[in-house]
Design a protein around this motif. Structure first.
Motif, PDB file in Angstrom:
ATOM      1  N   SER A  21       8.691 -29.352  16.148  1.00 45.74           N
ATOM      2  CA  SER A  21       9.262 -28.395  15.199  1.00 45.74           C
ATOM      3  C   SER A  21       8.161 -27.654  14.446  1.00 45.74           C
ATOM      4  O   SER A  21       8.198 -26.428  14.311  1.00 45.74           O
ATOM      5  N   LYS A  22       7.160 -28.393  13.970  1.00 44.94           N
ATOM      6  CA  LYS A  22       6.074 -27.767  13.219  1.00 44.94           C
ATOM      7  C   LYS A  22       5.179 -26.913  14.113  1.00 44.94           C
ATOM      8  O   LYS A  22       4.454 -26.057  13.618  1.00 44.94           O
ATOM      9  N   GLY A  23       5.261 -27.141  15.425  1.00 47.26           N
ATOM     10  CA  GLY A  23       4.511 -26.308  16.352  1.00 47.26           C
ATOM     11  C   GLY A  23       5.194 -24.991  16.648  1.00 47.26           C
ATOM     12  O   GLY A  23       4.687 -24.186  17.426  1.00 47.26           O
ATOM     13  N   GLY A  24       6.345 -24.758  16.015  1.00 50.27           N
ATOM     14  CA  GLY A  24       6.998 -23.457  16.140  1.00 50.27           C
ATOM     15  C   GLY A  24       8.280 -23.470  16.937  1.00 50.27           C
ATOM     16  O   GLY A  24       8.912 -22.426  17.120  1.00 50.27           O
ATOM     17  N   LEU A  25       8.719 -24.645  17.406  1.00 51.59           N
ATOM     18  CA  LEU A  25       9.938 -24.710  18.209  1.00 51.59           C
ATOM     19  C   LEU A  25      11.004 -25.451  17.409  1.00 51.59           C
ATOM     20  O   LEU A  25      11.130 -26.659  17.474  1.00 51.59           O
ATOM     21  N   GLY A  26      11.772 -24.713  16.610  1.00 46.96           N
ATOM     22  CA  GLY A  26      12.839 -25.353  15.850  1.00 46.96           C
ATOM     23  C   GLY A  26      12.429 -25.715  14.450  1.00 46.96           C
ATOM     24  O   GLY A  26      12.422 -26.885  14.076  1.00 46.96           O
ATOM     25  N   GLY A  27      12.090 -24.700  13.638  1.00 45.43           N
ATOM     26  CA  GLY A  27      11.504 -24.914  12.322  1.00 45.43           C
ATOM     27  C   GLY A  27      12.250 -25.861  11.408  1.00 45.43           C
ATOM     28  O   GLY A  27      11.646 -26.526  10.590  1.00 45.43           O
ATOM     29  N   GLY A  28      13.586 -25.940  11.488  1.00 47.20           N
ATOM     30  CA  GLY A  28      14.331 -26.762  10.554  1.00 47.20           C
ATOM     31  C   GLY A  28      14.410 -28.222  10.920  1.00 47.20           C
ATOM     32  O   GLY A  28      14.929 -29.026  10.149  1.00 47.20           O
ATOM     33  N   LEU A  29      13.886 -28.601  12.083  1.00 48.68           N
ATOM     34  CA  LEU A  29      14.131 -29.953  12.562  1.00 48.68           C
ATOM     35  C   LEU A  29      13.211 -31.006  11.968  1.00 48.68           C
ATOM     36  O   LEU A  29      13.301 -32.178  12.321  1.00 48.68           O
ATOM     37  N   GLY A  30      12.338 -30.616  11.015  1.00 53.52           N
ATOM     38  CA  GLY A  30      11.597 -31.617  10.261  1.00 53.52           C
ATOM     39  C   GLY A  30      12.537 -32.544   9.530  1.00 53.52           C
ATOM     40  O   GLY A  30      12.192 -33.681   9.192  1.00 53.52           O
ATOM     41  N   LEU A  59      -2.074 -29.808   8.888  1.00 54.15           N
ATOM     42  CA  LEU A  59      -3.430 -29.330   9.165  1.00 54.15           C
ATOM     43  C   LEU A  59      -3.504 -28.683  10.544  1.00 54.15           C
ATOM     44  O   LEU A  59      -4.123 -27.620  10.707  1.00 54.15           O
ATOM     45  N   VAL A  60      -2.868 -29.327  11.525  1.00 55.88           N
ATOM     46  CA  VAL A  60      -2.853 -28.766  12.880  1.00 55.88           C
ATOM     47  C   VAL A  60      -2.107 -27.436  12.886  1.00 55.88           C
ATOM     48  O   VAL A  60      -2.550 -26.450  13.485  1.00 55.88           O
ATOM     49  N   GLY A  61      -0.959 -27.395  12.201  1.00 52.29           N
ATOM     50  CA  GLY A  61      -0.168 -26.171  12.143  1.00 52.29           C
ATOM     51  C   GLY A  61      -0.894 -25.034  11.437  1.00 52.29           C
ATOM     52  O   GLY A  61      -0.831 -23.874  11.870  1.00 52.29           O
ATOM     53  N   LEU A  62      -1.576 -25.348  10.327  1.00 53.48           N
ATOM     54  CA  LEU A  62      -2.330 -24.312   9.606  1.00 53.48           C
ATOM     55  C   LEU A  62      -3.417 -23.716  10.492  1.00 53.48           C
ATOM     56  O   LEU A  62      -3.676 -22.501  10.441  1.00 53.48           O
ATOM     57  N   TRP A  63      -4.060 -24.550  11.284  1.00 56.59           N
ATOM     58  CA  TRP A  63      -5.088 -24.048  12.197  1.00 56.59           C
ATOM     59  C   TRP A  63      -4.458 -23.183  13.291  1.00 56.59           C
ATOM     60  O   TRP A  63      -4.967 -22.111  13.623  1.00 56.59           O
ATOM     61  N   LYS A  64      -3.326 -23.642  13.837  1.00 60.02           N
ATOM     62  CA  LYS A  64      -2.720 -22.950  14.968  1.00 60.02           C
ATOM     63  C   LYS A  64      -2.119 -21.608  14.552  1.00 60.02           C
ATOM     64  O   LYS A  64      -2.150 -20.635  15.323  1.00 60.02           O
ATOM     65  N   VAL A 211       2.734 -31.292  17.541  1.00 65.00           N
ATOM     66  CA  VAL A 211       2.525 -29.912  17.083  1.00 65.00           C
ATOM     67  C   VAL A 211       2.023 -29.028  18.217  1.00 65.00           C
ATOM     68  O   VAL A 211       2.530 -27.923  18.437  1.00 65.00           O
ATOM     69  N   LEU A 212       1.022 -29.503  18.950  1.00 63.60           N
ATOM     70  CA  LEU A 212       0.470 -28.699  20.043  1.00 63.60           C
ATOM     71  C   LEU A 212       1.477 -28.542  21.182  1.00 63.60           C
ATOM     72  O   LEU A 212       1.527 -27.498  21.838  1.00 63.60           O
ATOM     73  N   THR A 213       2.305 -29.575  21.392  1.00 61.80           N
ATOM     74  CA  THR A 213       3.364 -29.457  22.399  1.00 61.80           C
ATOM     75  C   THR A 213       4.370 -28.395  21.992  1.00 61.80           C
ATOM     76  O   THR A 213       4.809 -27.581  22.816  1.00 61.80           O
ATOM     77  N   GLY A 214       4.739 -28.375  20.703  1.00 60.37           N
ATOM     78  CA  GLY A 214       5.667 -27.351  20.215  1.00 60.37           C
ATOM     79  C   GLY A 214       5.121 -25.951  20.393  1.00 60.37           C
ATOM     80  O   GLY A 214       5.836 -25.041  20.819  1.00 60.37           O
ATOM     81  N   ALA A 215       3.828 -25.768  20.084  1.00 60.25           N
ATOM     82  CA  ALA A 215       3.214 -24.450  20.257  1.00 60.25           C
ATOM     83  C   ALA A 215       3.190 -24.053  21.733  1.00 60.25           C
ATOM     84  O   ALA A 215       3.435 -22.894  22.092  1.00 60.25           O
ATOM     85  N   TRP A 216       2.902 -25.016  22.610  1.00 58.33           N
ATOM     86  CA  TRP A 216       2.841 -24.737  24.047  1.00 58.33           C
ATOM     87  C   TRP A 216       4.223 -24.435  24.617  1.00 58.33           C
ATOM     88  O   TRP A 216       4.384 -23.599  25.509  1.00 58.33           O
ATOM     89  N   LEU A 217       5.252 -25.137  24.088  1.00 61.64           N
ATOM     90  CA  LEU A 217       6.600 -24.996  24.635  1.00 61.64           C
ATOM     91  C   LEU A 217       7.344 -23.743  24.163  1.00 61.64           C
ATOM     92  O   LEU A 217       8.403 -23.433  24.707  1.00 61.64           O
ATOM     93  N   GLN A 218       6.794 -23.060  23.156  1.00 63.12           N
ATOM     94  CA  GLN A 218       7.515 -21.928  22.567  1.00 63.12           C
ATOM     95  C   GLN A 218       8.095 -20.978  23.607  1.00 63.12           C
ATOM     96  O   GLN A 218       9.212 -20.523  23.487  1.00 63.12           O
ATOM     97  N   HIS A 219       7.310 -20.662  24.626  1.00 66.80           N
ATOM     98  CA  HIS A 219       7.752 -19.693  25.627  1.00 66.80           C
ATOM     99  C   HIS A 219       8.069 -20.350  26.974  1.00 66.80           C
ATOM    100  O   HIS A 219       8.207 -19.663  27.980  1.00 66.80           O
ATOM    101  N   ARG A 220       8.198 -21.696  26.982  1.00 65.91           N
ATOM    102  CA  ARG A 220       8.367 -22.384  28.258  1.00 65.91           C
ATOM    103  C   ARG A 220       9.616 -23.257  28.323  1.00 65.91           C
ATOM    104  O   ARG A 220       9.820 -23.950  29.301  1.00 65.91           O
ATOM    105  N   ILE A 221      10.418 -23.261  27.277  1.00 67.41           N
ATOM    106  CA  ILE A 221      11.613 -24.092  27.285  1.00 67.41           C
ATOM    107  C   ILE A 221      12.767 -23.312  26.665  1.00 67.41           C
ATOM    108  O   ILE A 221      12.550 -22.449  25.814  1.00 67.41           O
ATOM    109  N   ASN A 222      13.951 -23.617  27.124  1.00 71.65           N
ATOM    110  CA  ASN A 222      15.147 -22.999  26.564  1.00 71.65           C
ATOM    111  C   ASN A 222      15.398 -23.596  25.180  1.00 71.65           C
ATOM    112  O   ASN A 222      15.788 -24.756  25.060  1.00 71.65           O
ATOM    113  N   GLU A 223      15.138 -22.805  24.139  1.00 76.08           N
ATOM    114  CA  GLU A 223      15.282 -23.308  22.776  1.00 76.08           C
ATOM    115  C   GLU A 223      16.717 -23.743  22.487  1.00 76.08           C
ATOM    116  O   GLU A 223      16.954 -24.694  21.738  1.00 76.08           O
TER     117      GLU A 223
END
Length: 248
Positions: A21-30, A59-64, A211-223
């Motif tokens: 979620s924090k990687g950008g795939l589903g922001g509310g799911l925290g 920290l990972v999200g702020l960097w990404k 987090v990195l998986t979420g960033a990678w999956l943004q354009h590769r999975i049916n949200e």
């Protein structure tokens, strides 16, 4: 360190889903972490275990997503969130585990129903100091109590129809600030001990992975499929928490 295998059965997917979620795939799911972990431990313990992990994810999200946040939104939301955190800290001693289960269960079920039933408005709303302050304060309060600030924050942010990267960046900066501020009252209230911090450290290895998986999956999975599954589990967790409160 917590030894119960059932705790890790629910905690591992909870941490990974929050990281995604924090990687950008589903922001509310925290929101999902405490309800799932509260199936195995009291909600206050679940919240204490998650906070250091959330800080590492931030920290990972702020960097990404560096430089992507909407400054005008954050100027409204962050001071209000600080007020909400203070109110959460002041009310902490008056809330029992069952009170918190009810809060978590209500937020989980309400947020899930909102996801499945809402109808999008055609026109973006304008930013508002009054609305932003109200939802920012409520987000700070629910974030302090059970790390469930995503629901009220999204009630304000989503109708603004920010560009996707701006939306993700805004939520990441907001919760990074909120979570690091929360470390102070959590410590003052005695929420951390060696066992819980050790458990956090064990689960923390999953934080950057999520987090990195979420960033990678943004354009590769049916949200849509991902959301349906996660919100379905969130609804079940909310119902189970209500059952735990009223079954004794």
């Amino acid at each position: 360190m917590i030894q119960d295998p059932f705790f890790y059965l629910v905690a591992i997917p909870a941490v990974l889903i929050v990281g995604i979620s924090k990687g950008g795939l589903g922001g509310g799911l925290g929101l999902i972490a405490v309800p799932l972990m509260a199936l195995a431990v009291p909600p206050t313990i679940a919240a204490a275990i998650m906070l250091p992990i959330l800080c590492l994810m931030d920290l990972v999200g702020l960097w990404k997503f560096r430089g992507k946040g909407d400054a005008r939104c954050l100027k409204t939301l962050l001071p209000a969130a600080l007020v909400g955190i203070v109110l959460g800290a002041l009310s902490f001693r008056y809330l029992t585990d069952d009170h918190i289960r009810l809060i978590v269960g209500t937020i989980a079920i309400s947020f899930t129903l909102n996801y499945y039933l809402r109808k999008s408005s055609q026109q973006p709303q304008q930013q508002s100091l009054a609305r932003g302050s109200f939802w920012g304060a409520l987000s700070g309060f629910t974030s302090f109590s059970v790390h469930a600030g995503g629901a009220p924050l999204n009630i304000y942010l989503l109708p603004l129809r920010l560009e996707k990267q701006a939306y993700i960046g805004t939520t990441i900066v907001f919760f990074a600030a909120v979570n690091y501020i929360k470390l102070i009252p959590y410590g003052m209230l005695g929420q951390f001990n060696t066992d819980l911090l050790t458990t956090s450290a064990v689960l923390a290895v999953l934080a950057p992975v999520g987090v990195l998986t979420g960033a990678w999956l943004q354009h590769r999975i049916n949200e849509r499929v991902f959301y349906h599954l996660c919100y379905g589990f969130l609804m079940l967790a909310g119902i189970k928490l209500f059952y735990d409160v009223f079954s004794h």
